[in-house]
Structure formats: structure tokens, C-alpha cells
Scaffold this active site. Structure first.
Site, mmCIF file in Angstrom:
data_model
loop_
_atom_site.group_PDB
_atom_site.id
_atom_site.type_symbol
_atom_site.label_atom_id
_atom_site.label_comp_id
_atom_site.label_asym_id
_atom_site.label_seq_id
_atom_site.Cartn_x
_atom_site.Cartn_y
_atom_site.Cartn_z
ATOM 1 N N TYR A 60 1.234 -1.222 -0.022
ATOM 2 C CA TYR A 60 0.092 -0.347 -0.028
ATOM 3 C C TYR A 60 0.870 1.041 0.177
ATOM 4 O O TYR A 60 0.312 2.307 -0.722
ATOM 5 C CB TYR A 60 -0.750 -0.268 1.198
ATOM 6 C CG TYR A 60 -1.563 1.416 1.313
ATOM 7 C CD1 TYR A 60 -2.386 1.652 0.552
ATOM 8 C CD2 TYR A 60 -1.150 2.127 2.596
ATOM 9 C CE1 TYR A 60 -3.299 2.844 0.094
ATOM 10 C CE2 TYR A 60 -1.976 3.357 2.502
ATOM 11 C CZ TYR A 60 -2.615 3.856 1.592
ATOM 12 O OH TYR A 60 -3.931 4.961 1.760
ATOM 13 N N ARG B 212 1.558 6.864 -6.249
ATOM 14 C CA ARG B 212 0.049 7.429 -6.798
ATOM 15 C C ARG B 212 0.934 9.077 -7.101
ATOM 16 O O ARG B 212 0.405 10.249 -7.916
ATOM 17 C CB ARG B 212 -1.355 6.890 -6.131
ATOM 18 C CG ARG B 212 -1.569 8.137 -6.449
ATOM 19 C CD ARG B 212 -3.515 7.614 -5.658
ATOM 20 N NE ARG B 212 -2.794 6.473 -3.976
ATOM 21 C CZ ARG B 212 -3.885 7.082 -3.171
ATOM 22 N NH1 ARG B 212 -4.811 6.776 -3.405
ATOM 23 N NH2 ARG B 212 -3.338 7.204 -2.073
ATOM 24 N N TYR C 231 -0.906 13.084 6.556
ATOM 25 C CA TYR C 231 -0.218 11.870 7.344
ATOM 26 C C TYR C 231 1.356 12.266 7.866
ATOM 27 O O TYR C 231 1.910 12.621 6.444
ATOM 28 C CB TYR C 231 -0.329 10.783 7.034
ATOM 29 C CG TYR C 231 -1.595 10.006 7.162
ATOM 30 C CD1 TYR C 231 -2.808 10.987 7.392
ATOM 31 C CD2 TYR C 231 -2.740 9.001 6.243
ATOM 32 C CE1 TYR C 231 -4.485 11.117 8.033
ATOM 33 C CE2 TYR C 231 -4.069 8.704 6.550
ATOM 34 C CZ TYR C 231 -4.958 9.684 7.240
ATOM 35 O OH TYR C 231 -5.871 9.119 7.570
ATOM 36 N N ARG D 99 -11.367 14.253 1.324
ATOM 37 C CA ARG D 99 -12.500 13.328 3.232
ATOM 38 C C ARG D 99 -13.209 13.191 2.371
ATOM 39 O O ARG D 99 -14.229 11.638 2.163
ATOM 40 C CB ARG D 99 -12.666 13.730 4.070
ATOM 41 C CG ARG D 99 -11.093 14.050 5.193
ATOM 42 C CD ARG D 99 -10.826 12.271 5.632
ATOM 43 N NE ARG D 99 -9.363 12.716 5.953
ATOM 44 C CZ ARG D 99 -9.027 11.796 6.173
ATOM 45 N NH1 ARG D 99 -9.312 10.366 6.291
ATOM 46 N NH2 ARG D 99 -7.742 11.454 7.025
ATOM 47 N N GLU E 202 -14.077 -0.100 7.056
ATOM 48 C CA GLU E 202 -13.237 1.180 6.422
ATOM 49 C C GLU E 202 -15.343 0.858 5.387
ATOM 50 O O GLU E 202 -15.332 0.056 4.922
ATOM 51 C CB GLU E 202 -12.994 0.920 5.392
ATOM 52 C CG GLU E 202 -12.536 2.085 4.464
ATOM 53 C CD GLU E 202 -10.920 2.501 3.444
ATOM 54 O OE1 GLU E 202 -10.455 2.615 4.665
ATOM 55 O OE2 GLU E 202 -11.578 2.469 2.834
HETATM 56 C C1 3EB Z 1 -7.598 6.890 6.159
HETATM 57 O O1 3EB Z 1 -8.312 7.102 6.492
HETATM 58 C C2 3EB Z 1 -8.223 5.114 5.529
HETATM 59 O O2 3EB Z 1 -5.200 5.684 -0.111
HETATM 60 O O3 3EB Z 1 -6.277 6.069 -1.405
HETATM 61 C C3 3EB Z 1 -8.875 5.465 2.697
HETATM 62 C C4 3EB Z 1 -9.352 6.141 1.311
HETATM 63 C C5 3EB Z 1 -7.968 5.713 3.261
HETATM 64 C C6 3EB Z 1 -8.483 6.532 0.340
HETATM 65 C C7 3EB Z 1 -5.967 6.210 -0.243
HETATM 66 C C8 3EB Z 1 -7.009 5.476 1.780
HETATM 67 C C9 3EB Z 1 -7.576 6.091 0.992
HETATM 68 O O4 3EB Z 1 -6.086 7.103 6.328
HETATM 69 C C10 3EB Z 1 -7.199 4.992 4.866
#
Ligand code: 3EB
Length: 325
Positions: free
Chosen positions: A137, A144, A196, A209, A318
Site C-alpha cells: 500500500y 500515485r 499524514y 475526505r 472501512e
Molecule cells: C484513512 O483514513 C483510511 O489511499 O486512497 C481511505 C480512503 C484510506 C482512501 C487511499 C486510504 C485511501 O487513512 C485509508
């Protein structure tokens, strides 16, 4: 980027409606989760349960379709749905695969006059394989992010996203793109994923989001990213399914009220019968308890549950959503 929806008229704006039920025409996309049939898209994950067997993204005008350089596309007015589906036996570096996929997808979107990303879904095998920064991942996120950077797309050009692992040996990427940009909403309870800290990998996940799409009639279609038990940037309730579900519920409430106020659409504060939920569960045996939780929290909302690996190995569940208000 803060954008007033009333000031972003979509000149040739197709109305987009996301509904539960068999694929109907004209549809920009129809994701079939349970049964075969027709020209449908497959996410490559096993169906666990729920009443949302097929998720149709309907438009109010004819759809053109075609294929170019490994990308399948469907276009209606100023909306475009792109799919990329390639074998991935999990021996190739996901950074390379993601870079290639996004490079092609972005080029195709631009070529078809729909350069703005509105929603992205990513499905790949063995997503949690590999340690530390070698985890598949994290490698995917690296490729990406590089590809987006190469294309000149910064944080304001990201869109709502989902990234889930499965057992099917294919990388599948679906992108909804438009001639006009959507409106991105971040969750006040969560650090933006693209910010992050370094501990989660060499490049942050490239998604917003939620992305809102103003409809010609004045309503707004809100597409909510895969949402997990993450507060700030940390995973909460490791190993505790109900704890994680409650945290997701709180994240949704927070994101919905933020969306309602940012967009001036009060109806967006809660899910209703016109909303849809997609649930991804790491463990199939967690479905009955999850189903009971969802029936309590959102009794009227159609839901599908799929067996999928969440991109952080400490997450069990999720949920992504679509709603209108
Ligand atoms: C998170 O909140 C959960 O890498 O495209 C959620 C939605 C998450 C999309 C992505 C990752 C992705 O970090 C993980």
C-alpha cells in the site's frame, strides 16, 4: 480550495444520481457486487451481504463509450468515468503500477476534456504485504503521489478516494472526472490524509475526505471517501470492531456537518433513504455484527458489504458513502 457552488455553474452539467438496483441506462457506471450481467464494473471483492447488489451512477443523457491504451471510458456531457484494470500478481512494484495507471488515466481525462478528478477507487491484491515502507500500500501511495505530482495536480486537485485490498490478482482503478472541479471537504476530526506524518510511509495518501458535486438543479451530490477508525492521524480501537464502527459513525457525523455548513445544504447533515453505503470488512465473520450496527445507526440506508483488506493493517473496517442534499 474553497469554492462557492453557486459560482461554479456547470454549463453542460449532466445530473448524476447514484442508486441501488440493477444496471439501467443511461449509466456512467454500474458497479455489480453480487450477480453477473450486462456492462457492469467489478471491484474484484467477495460479496458478504447487504441489499445494495448493484450501484448505478445514472445520468440524464446518452453515454458515449470507448477504449484507449488500456483505459475504458464512458462519457456523458461533462462527466467521464475511467477504468483501468491490469493483471497484478503482486510481484511488480505497486509504485510502478500506480504511476503507470494514474499517468494514463490523467492523460485520458485531459484528452476528453474532463481534467478534474472527482472520485477515485483503487483495488489491488496483497495490499498489506511487505514490512514498513516496503508495504505494498505504501509503495502504491508513492507511485500515485509521484504520478499526480508529475501531472501538476496538488492537494487542491485531489478527490474523494478508496483504496482496498482483495484476493483477486488485478489492479483496478476507477476514476470519475469532470470538466469542472468538485468541492473538496476535509474532516475536522481527522488530519487530511495528504498531510499524514512520515510514519505512515514515504508519500502520504492522495485523497480528500469528500468531494461534493453541485447538480444542475441546485442539489449537491456528496461522495465520501473510505472512512475508518482514524482520529487525527492515528488508528483507534485496534482489534475492536464495534469500537471502530462507532468511530466511523463519529467521523461521518463530523464530515457531514462540515459539508452541510460549507455547502449551505442543511439536508446533508445526515444519511437518509437516498444515501448508499459500501462497507469493506477485513474478516468475513465480522459481517453479522456490522450489519446489526448499521441497522441501528442508519436503518433506511442501502448497504453492501464486501470482503476487503483495509490499507492499514490495524484497521478492520472501512465505509464509504454517497448522499444527496
Ligand atoms: C484513512 O483514513 C483510511 O489511499 O486512497 C481511505 C480512503 C484510506 C482512501 C487511499 C486510504 C485511501 O487513512 C485509508
Amino acid at each position: 480550495m474553497a469554492t462557492d457552488p453557486s459560482r461554479t455553474p456547470r454549463l453542460d452539467g449532466a445530473t448524476l444520481q447514484v442508486v441501488s438496483g440493477p444496471a439501467r441506462e443511461p449509466a456512467l457506471a454500474a458497479f455489480a457486487f453480487a450477480e453477473a450481467g450486462g456492462a457492469v464494473l467489478r471491484v474484484g471483492l467477495d460479496f458478504l451481504g447487504g441489499d445494495l447488489l448493484c450501484e448505478s451512477w445514472l445520468v440524464d443523457r446518452p453515454v458515449a463509450s470507448g477504449q484507449a491504451d488500456g483505459v475504458s471510458w464512458r462519457q456523458a456531457g461533462e462527466l467521464l468515468l475511467l477504468s483501468w484494470d491490469v493483471e497484478d500478481d503482486s510481484t511488480v512494484d505497486p509504485a510502478e503500477l500506480a504511476d503507470r495507471a494514474y499517468g494514463r488515466l490523467i492523460a485520458q481525462a485531459r484528452q476528453q476534456g474532463c481534467p478534474h478528478l472527482l472520485r477515485a477507487w483503487n483495488f489491488m491484491p496483497a495490499i498489506n504485504q511487505g514490512e514498513g515502507d516496503s508495504e505494498r500500500y505504501r509503495r502504491f501511495c508513492l507511485g500515485r503521489a509521484r504520478s499526480l505530482e508529475q501531472a501538476g495536480i496538488d492537494a487542491s486537485g485531489l478527490c474523494a478516494g478508496t483504496a482496498i485490498g482483495g484476493d483477486d490478482p488485478r489492479l483496478r482503478v476507477f476514476i470519475l472526472a469532470g470538466r469542472q472541479p468538485g468541492i473538496n471537504i476535509e474532516n475536522p476530526r481527522q488530519i487530511s490524509a495528504y498531510r499524514y506524518p512520515r510514519i505512515y510511509g514515504p508519500r502520504s495518501p492522495s485523497f480528500a475526505r469528500a468531494t461534493a458535486l453541485p447538480q444542475p438543479g441546485g442539489q449537491v451530490l456528496l461522495m465520501i471517501s473510505g472512512t475508518a477508525s482514524v482520529v487525527g492521524h492515528r488508528t483507534l480501537h485496534e482489534g475492536d470492531l464495534i469500537g471502530q464502527l462507532k468511530e466511523i459513525e463519529s467521523n461521518f457525523h463530523s464530515l457531514l456537518s462540515e459539508s452541510a455548513s460549507r455547502l449551505g445544504r442543511g439536508k446533508l447533515v445526515r444519511f437518509d433513504a437516498g444515501s448508499l453505503l459500501r462497507v469493506y470488512l477485513r474478516c468475513a465473520e465480522d459481517w453479522p455484527a456490522t450489519r446489526d450496527f448499521l441497522a441501528q445507526a442508519w436503518p433506511k440506508v442501502p448497504v453492501v458489504a464486501l470482503r476487503g483488506d483495509i490499507c492499514r493493517s490495524d484497521l478492520l473496517v472501512e465505509i464509504e458513502a454517497v448522499c444527496v442534499g
